[in-house]
Write a protein that holds these residues in place. Structure first.
Motif, mmCIF file in Angstrom:
data_model
loop_
_atom_site.group_PDB
_atom_site.id
_atom_site.type_symbol
_atom_site.label_atom_id
_atom_site.label_comp_id
_atom_site.label_asym_id
_atom_site.label_seq_id
_atom_site.Cartn_x
_atom_site.Cartn_y
_atom_site.Cartn_z
ATOM 1 N N GLY A 252 0.830 -1.203 0.000
ATOM 2 C CA GLY A 252 0.000 0.000 0.000
ATOM 3 C C GLY A 252 0.859 1.244 0.000
ATOM 4 O O GLY A 252 2.088 1.189 -0.190
ATOM 5 N N GLY B 173 1.875 2.888 2.304
ATOM 6 C CA GLY B 173 2.912 2.875 3.336
ATOM 7 C C GLY B 173 4.296 2.581 2.803
ATOM 8 O O GLY B 173 5.296 2.837 3.473
ATOM 9 N N LYS C 99 5.622 4.128 0.403
ATOM 10 C CA LYS C 99 6.124 5.477 0.077
ATOM 11 C C LYS C 99 6.485 5.742 -1.375
ATOM 12 O O LYS C 99 6.581 6.904 -1.768
ATOM 13 C CB LYS C 99 7.347 5.837 0.943
ATOM 14 N N SER D 140 -2.838 -1.664 -3.356
ATOM 15 C CA SER D 140 -4.091 -0.957 -3.056
ATOM 16 C C SER D 140 -4.431 -0.021 -4.219
ATOM 17 O O SER D 140 -3.595 0.247 -5.082
ATOM 18 C CB SER D 140 -3.945 -0.161 -1.761
ATOM 19 N N LYS D 141 -5.652 0.485 -4.204
ATOM 20 C CA LYS D 141 -6.114 1.339 -5.304
ATOM 21 C C LYS D 141 -5.266 2.599 -5.495
ATOM 22 O O LYS D 141 -4.850 2.888 -6.618
ATOM 23 C CB LYS D 141 -7.584 1.694 -5.073
ATOM 24 N N PRO D 142 -5.002 3.382 -4.412
ATOM 25 C CA PRO D 142 -4.215 4.607 -4.667
ATOM 26 C C PRO D 142 -2.851 4.310 -5.280
ATOM 27 O O PRO D 142 -2.352 5.096 -6.093
ATOM 28 C CB PRO D 142 -4.080 5.254 -3.276
ATOM 29 N N VAL E 132 -6.259 -4.455 -6.167
ATOM 30 C CA VAL E 132 -7.223 -5.401 -5.606
ATOM 31 C C VAL E 132 -8.207 -4.666 -4.694
ATOM 32 O O VAL E 132 -7.919 -3.599 -4.185
ATOM 33 C CB VAL E 132 -6.531 -6.551 -4.835
ATOM 34 N N THR F 94 -13.288 -2.396 -6.062
ATOM 35 C CA THR F 94 -13.340 -1.899 -7.437
ATOM 36 C C THR F 94 -12.170 -2.416 -8.272
ATOM 37 O O THR F 94 -11.963 -1.985 -9.396
ATOM 38 C CB THR F 94 -13.355 -0.354 -7.461
ATOM 39 N N ALA G 127 -8.788 -0.166 4.376
ATOM 40 C CA ALA G 127 -10.050 0.536 4.124
ATOM 41 C C ALA G 127 -11.113 -0.493 3.755
ATOM 42 O O ALA G 127 -10.796 -1.568 3.238
ATOM 43 C CB ALA G 127 -9.874 1.520 2.965
ATOM 44 N N ILE H 5 1.292 -6.264 7.965
ATOM 45 C CA ILE H 5 2.496 -5.614 8.498
ATOM 46 C C ILE H 5 2.272 -4.116 8.354
ATOM 47 O O ILE H 5 2.143 -3.606 7.244
ATOM 48 C CB ILE H 5 3.758 -6.054 7.719
ATOM 49 N N ASN H 6 2.177 -3.429 9.503
ATOM 50 C CA ASN H 6 1.841 -2.008 9.459
ATOM 51 C C ASN H 6 2.445 -1.325 10.673
ATOM 52 O O ASN H 6 2.443 -1.877 11.771
ATOM 53 C CB ASN H 6 0.307 -1.841 9.440
ATOM 54 N N ILE H 7 2.926 -0.121 10.475
ATOM 55 C CA ILE H 7 3.609 0.613 11.544
ATOM 56 C C ILE H 7 2.618 1.147 12.590
ATOM 57 O O ILE H 7 2.993 1.436 13.721
ATOM 58 C CB ILE H 7 4.452 1.760 10.918
ATOM 59 N N ALA I 200 -4.187 0.633 12.745
ATOM 60 C CA ALA I 200 -4.644 0.450 11.353
ATOM 61 C C ALA I 200 -5.809 -0.536 11.328
ATOM 62 O O ALA I 200 -5.742 -1.598 11.957
ATOM 63 C CB ALA I 200 -3.499 -0.048 10.474
ATOM 64 N N GLY J 1 5.057 -2.852 12.909
ATOM 65 C CA GLY J 1 6.455 -2.493 12.691
ATOM 66 C C GLY J 1 6.638 -1.789 11.374
ATOM 67 O O GLY J 1 5.716 -1.697 10.556
ATOM 68 N N ALA K 153 7.772 -1.413 7.773
ATOM 69 C CA ALA K 153 7.960 -2.338 6.643
ATOM 70 C C ALA K 153 9.412 -2.365 6.174
ATOM 71 O O ALA K 153 9.928 -3.403 5.784
ATOM 72 C CB ALA K 153 7.059 -1.937 5.489
HETATM 73 C C1 LIG Z 1 -15.501 4.276 -4.588
HETATM 74 C C2 LIG Z 1 -14.209 3.830 -3.949
HETATM 75 C C3 LIG Z 1 -13.723 2.574 -4.289
HETATM 76 C C4 LIG Z 1 -12.515 2.131 -3.735
HETATM 77 N N1 LIG Z 1 -12.046 0.888 -4.082
HETATM 78 C C5 LIG Z 1 -10.871 0.458 -3.547
HETATM 79 C C6 LIG Z 1 -10.355 -0.816 -3.896
HETATM 80 O O1 LIG Z 1 -10.936 -1.572 -4.681
HETATM 81 N N2 LIG Z 1 -9.165 -1.189 -3.355
HETATM 82 C C7 LIG Z 1 -8.469 -0.398 -2.487
HETATM 83 O O2 LIG Z 1 -7.382 -0.802 -2.037
HETATM 84 N N3 LIG Z 1 -8.937 0.814 -2.147
HETATM 85 C C8 LIG Z 1 -10.117 1.255 -2.660
HETATM 86 N N4 LIG Z 1 -10.553 2.513 -2.341
HETATM 87 C C9 LIG Z 1 -9.679 3.405 -1.574
HETATM 88 C C10 LIG Z 1 -9.723 3.161 -0.075
HETATM 89 O O3 LIG Z 1 -10.800 3.888 0.480
HETATM 90 C C11 LIG Z 1 -8.411 3.620 0.589
HETATM 91 O O4 LIG Z 1 -8.206 4.965 0.301
HETATM 92 C C12 LIG Z 1 -7.191 2.826 0.131
HETATM 93 O O5 LIG Z 1 -7.434 1.438 0.200
HETATM 94 C C13 LIG Z 1 -6.000 3.175 0.977
HETATM 95 O O6 LIG Z 1 -4.834 2.639 0.406
HETATM 96 P P1 LIG Z 1 -3.576 2.324 1.307
HETATM 97 O O7 LIG Z 1 -3.953 1.419 2.407
HETATM 98 O O8 LIG Z 1 -2.490 1.880 0.391
HETATM 99 O O9 LIG Z 1 -3.134 3.760 1.834
HETATM 100 P P2 LIG Z 1 -3.345 4.453 3.247
HETATM 101 O O10 LIG Z 1 -4.744 4.405 3.698
HETATM 102 O O11 LIG Z 1 -2.674 5.770 3.134
HETATM 103 O O12 LIG Z 1 -2.534 3.534 4.246
HETATM 104 C C14 LIG Z 1 -1.150 3.425 4.281
HETATM 105 C C15 LIG Z 1 -0.809 2.564 5.479
HETATM 106 O O13 LIG Z 1 0.583 2.343 5.532
HETATM 107 C C16 LIG Z 1 1.009 2.395 6.867
HETATM 108 N N5 LIG Z 1 2.433 2.737 6.891
HETATM 109 C C17 LIG Z 1 3.005 3.952 6.697
HETATM 110 N N6 LIG Z 1 4.340 3.844 6.772
HETATM 111 C C18 LIG Z 1 4.612 2.539 7.000
HETATM 112 C C19 LIG Z 1 5.810 1.821 7.188
HETATM 113 N N7 LIG Z 1 7.006 2.408 7.131
HETATM 114 N N8 LIG Z 1 5.720 0.498 7.446
HETATM 115 C C20 LIG Z 1 4.520 -0.128 7.506
HETATM 116 N N9 LIG Z 1 3.358 0.523 7.340
HETATM 117 C C21 LIG Z 1 3.410 1.837 7.087
HETATM 118 C C22 LIG Z 1 0.133 3.435 7.531
HETATM 119 O O14 LIG Z 1 0.068 3.196 8.924
HETATM 120 C C23 LIG Z 1 -1.199 3.203 6.824
HETATM 121 O O15 LIG Z 1 -2.004 2.283 7.551
HETATM 122 C C24 LIG Z 1 -11.794 2.960 -2.852
HETATM 123 C C25 LIG Z 1 -12.300 4.211 -2.502
HETATM 124 C C26 LIG Z 1 -13.493 4.639 -3.036
HETATM 125 C C27 LIG Z 1 -14.018 5.985 -2.646
#
Ligand SMILES: Cc1cc2nc3c(=O)[nH]c(=O)nc-3n(C[C@H](O)[C@H](O)[C@H](O)COP(=O)(O)OP(=O)(O)OC[C@H]3O[C@@H](n4cnc5c(N)ncnc54)[C@H](O)[C@@H]3O)c2cc1C
Ligand SMILES: Nc1ncnc2c1ncn2[C@@H]1O[C@H](COP(=O)(O)O)[C@@H](O)[C@H]1O
Lengths: 315, 248
Positions: free
Chosen positions: A203, A205, A207, A229-231, A244, A247, A264, A280-282, A286, A298, A300
């Motif tokens: 995800g 995280g 960077k 993840s999506k973003p 994955v 959506t 999420a 695995i998440n810091i 989460a 911890g 990553a």
């Molecule tokens: C209509 C709609 C549909 C969506 N469909 C999807 C979908 O299909 N799939 C999807 O994934 N998302 C989807 N989303 C987006 C979803 O809501 C979240 O925004 C997204 O999943 C967040 O991605 P993320 O976990 O990578 O990022 P973030 O939410 O930013 O999370 C990053 C994580 O990394 C951790 N982290 C940071 N630094 C470290 C480190 N050094 N070591 C370990 N951990 C660390 C943080 O603690 C945090 O928990 C959708 C959103 C909408 C509105």
């Protein structure tokens, strides 16, 4: 009467999903006292299906090596009719999900997507399916004379049963469509999310894309597919095909390892069919920790390299 | 060129999924409905064709009056007209039948559906509609070029992509990739104002009968607590995965 299954293969090799659908078909055949008929396309040697209890194999050769939805559906429909089948099953792969609804209309059958179990009743048919991207299940029924069931990956598993099946050739029926495949661009050396027993996912995280070697190296030691993840895919760090979730692609692997993914609701929905989830998440807060089986709080960038080294030494 | 975009009205992705009437019906209380995300990709792609190829874009949904707000939103995004087929979308087959009746009355060159609706995840309406109409369907569509009376398209397959060509008319199952997330058209004030003047036609359905019906809903069993492993003790994690979970 028979149960007809579409057994998917790729480059002449039957896919794991093909053996799973054979296992599933065998169980339905046993429950209803019917014959299990498998259909394979461009498969020189289908004898491996004997391990999964198939009674009869229809072997079809096509003029082009590709999957062609219209021709495959027309040919399968002809077999369904010839066998007087009341149950047809296929795997929820990209091709299976494409084929199923078309085949259902051609055979005037009811279509059931996202099947996760054997029918709980055959007359009338009643099947458990997932819905709302795994946030719920439903029991669906139909009064149609024939049903096409599309079985979710890993929902039934492999169940061996030795049989000796008869093999017959069946003539391909191209159907009439102006649709033609002009090229296929498919990695043959990479485990795909759909087929993988293990998926390693990264995800935000992590960077940036420059850190993805962590995900790739871990996936390599585990023989796993990579996901995100999506973003991460929206920002172009990774290709869309790795996205994955609700959506994106569904994941139903045995093991799903999420690194730097917050968890999420849309992400969790899409991966919750995986049997074992490791996060695995810091951040101990989460949301993913609530949905996971095992967790490491911890960084990553420290945990993953160590995990890779330890796995290399042990596996 | 005439383009149709099929729109499914689905619960927002953050919705809590609950059931009522003894778990026989989805509980819409407090649920906000949105344009099915996959359909938004198709709609944006259609608007590009409207701008480049002077195509007319119609959006259609099968459902009751509660679907009209999302049709208005589609008009605000840029569709030229909206049609609501007044029928209950009982299952994917019935929806495909209703849409087929509409497409037989008005002919379209390109029809977009979404890869799947995020409520029942059927992934079936596009393929069924195409088969009922006797025209080609391409699922999981990630690229489209139209040249004259032909379409060059790509679809995502497991582990890659496939290129195809076809004569029009064609039905395409849209998903992310056909249009990027950042390219989705967000309605602006002008669009919203114009949408009020655009036609939203309501037509009666053909009373297609469903092939399947849902008897009972069920929620997944609650999950046990996570087992936390210390970051300095990854051997324990590996052992748990090998011996307890048996996944390595
Ligand atoms: C209509 C709609 C549909 C969506 N469909 C999807 C979908 O299909 N799939 C999807 O994934 N998302 C989807 N989303 C987006 C979803 O809501 C979240 O925004 C997204 O999943 C967040 O991605 P993320 O976990 O990578 O990022 P973030 O939410 O930013 O999370 C990053 C994580 O990394 C951790 N982290 C940071 N630094 C470290 C480190 N050094 N070591 C370990 N951990 C660390 C943080 O603690 C945090 O928990 C959708 C959103 C909408 C509105
Ligand atoms: N009630 C509906 N009205 C119009 N189009 C629909 C409806 N339901 C589904 N569709 C279309 O069919 C696609 C696939 O839906 P489904 O087969 O339900 O997963 C959706 O993305 C829509 O484009």
């Amino acid at each position: 009467m028979s149960i007809v299954i579409y057994v998917e293969s790729q480059q002449g090799t039957i896919k794991k999903a093909g053996f799973e659908i054979a296992s599933y078909g065998r169980a339905m055949a046993d429950a209803t006292g019917q014959k299990l008929v498998a259909v394979v396309f461009n498969q020189e040697d289908a004898s491996s299906l004997n391990t999964y209890g198939v009674d009869l194999i229809y072997s079809v050769s096509t003029p082009h090596p590709n999957f062609e939805v219209e021709g495959f559906a027309t040919t399968l429909a002809a077999i369904v009719q010839q066998e007087n089948a009341t149950l047809v099953a296929l795997s929820a792969t990209a091709n299976g999900r494409y084929l199923g609804p078309i085949l259902a209309v051609k055979t005037s059958a009811a279509f059931f997507s996202n099947v996760v179990a054997l029918p709980s009743s055959y007359e009338p048919i009643k099947v458990k399916r997932s819905c709302f991207t795994n946030k719920a299940f439903n029991l669906t029924t139909s009064a149609a004379p024939c049903s096409v069931l599309c079985l979710n990956s890993n929902a039934f598993g492999l169940h061996e049963k030795i049989s000796t099946s008869e093999i017959k050739e069946f003539t391909y029926q191209a159907g009439n469509s102006t649709l033609a495949v002009t090229g296929v661009d498919q990695a043959t050396n990479k485990v795909t999310i759909a087929d993988a027993d293990i998926v390693v996912s990264g995800g935000r995280g992590l960077k940036g894309p420059e850190h993805w070697h962590l995900i790739e190296d871990l996936a390599e030691v585990l023989g796993a597919a990579t996901a995100c993840s999506k973003p991460v895919s929206d920002m172009g760090w990774r290709p869309h095909s790795e996205h994955v979730g609700q959506t994106g692609k569904p994941v139903a692997s045995n093991l799903y390892i999420a690194i730097g993914v917050s968890g999420a609701i849309q992400h969790l929905a899409g991966v919750s069919a995986s049997k074992v989830k490791v996060v695995i998440n810091i951040d101990p807060e989460a949301p993913f920790f609530k949905a996971a089986d095992y967790g490491v709080v911890g960084d990553a960038f420290e945990v993953v390299p160590q995990l890779i080294e330890k796995l290399k030494a042990r596996l | 060129m005439n383009i149709l975009v099929c729109i499914s009205n689905v619960p927002d992705t953050t919705s809590k999924i609950n059931f009522q009437n003894d778990n026989t019906a989805f509980d819409t209380n407090g649920v906000q409905f949105i344009i099915n995300p996959n359909d938004e990709f198709g709609l944006t792609r259609a608007i590009w064709l409207q701008q480049k190829n002077a195509a007319t874009v119609t959006v259609v949904t099968v459902g009751d009056a509660s679907c009209e707000p999302i049709l208005r939103k589609c008009l605000a995004i840029g569709a030229d007209k909206a049609v609501r087929i007044n029928a209950e979308p009982t299952d994917g087959f019935a929806v495909a039948k209703e849409l087929a009746a509409h497409c037989q009355a008005t002919s379209y060159d390109v029809i977009f559906t979404g890869r799947e609706s995020i409520d029942y995840n059927g992934g079936m309406v596009g393929g069924m509609l195409a088969t009922l109409l006797g025209i080609p369907y391409v699922a999981n569509c990630i690229h489209l070029d139209i040249e004259g009376k032909a379409a060059q398209v790509q679809r995502e397959i497991d582990g890659g992509k496939e290129s195809l060509r076809s004569d029009l008319p064609i039905i395409l199952g849209a998903q992310k990739g056909l249009v990027e997330e950042s390219e989705l058209i967000i309605p602006n004030m002008r669009g919203i104002m114009q949408a009020r003047q655009k036609p939203l036609e309501v037509v009666e359905g053909v009373q297609a009968t469903a092939q399947t019906s849902i008897e009972q809903f069920e929620k997944p069993a609650p999950k046990g607590a996570v087992k936390l492993v210390d970051a300095g003790d990854l051997d324990t994690l590996i052992e748990l995965l090998q011996n307890e979970a048996k996944v390595l």
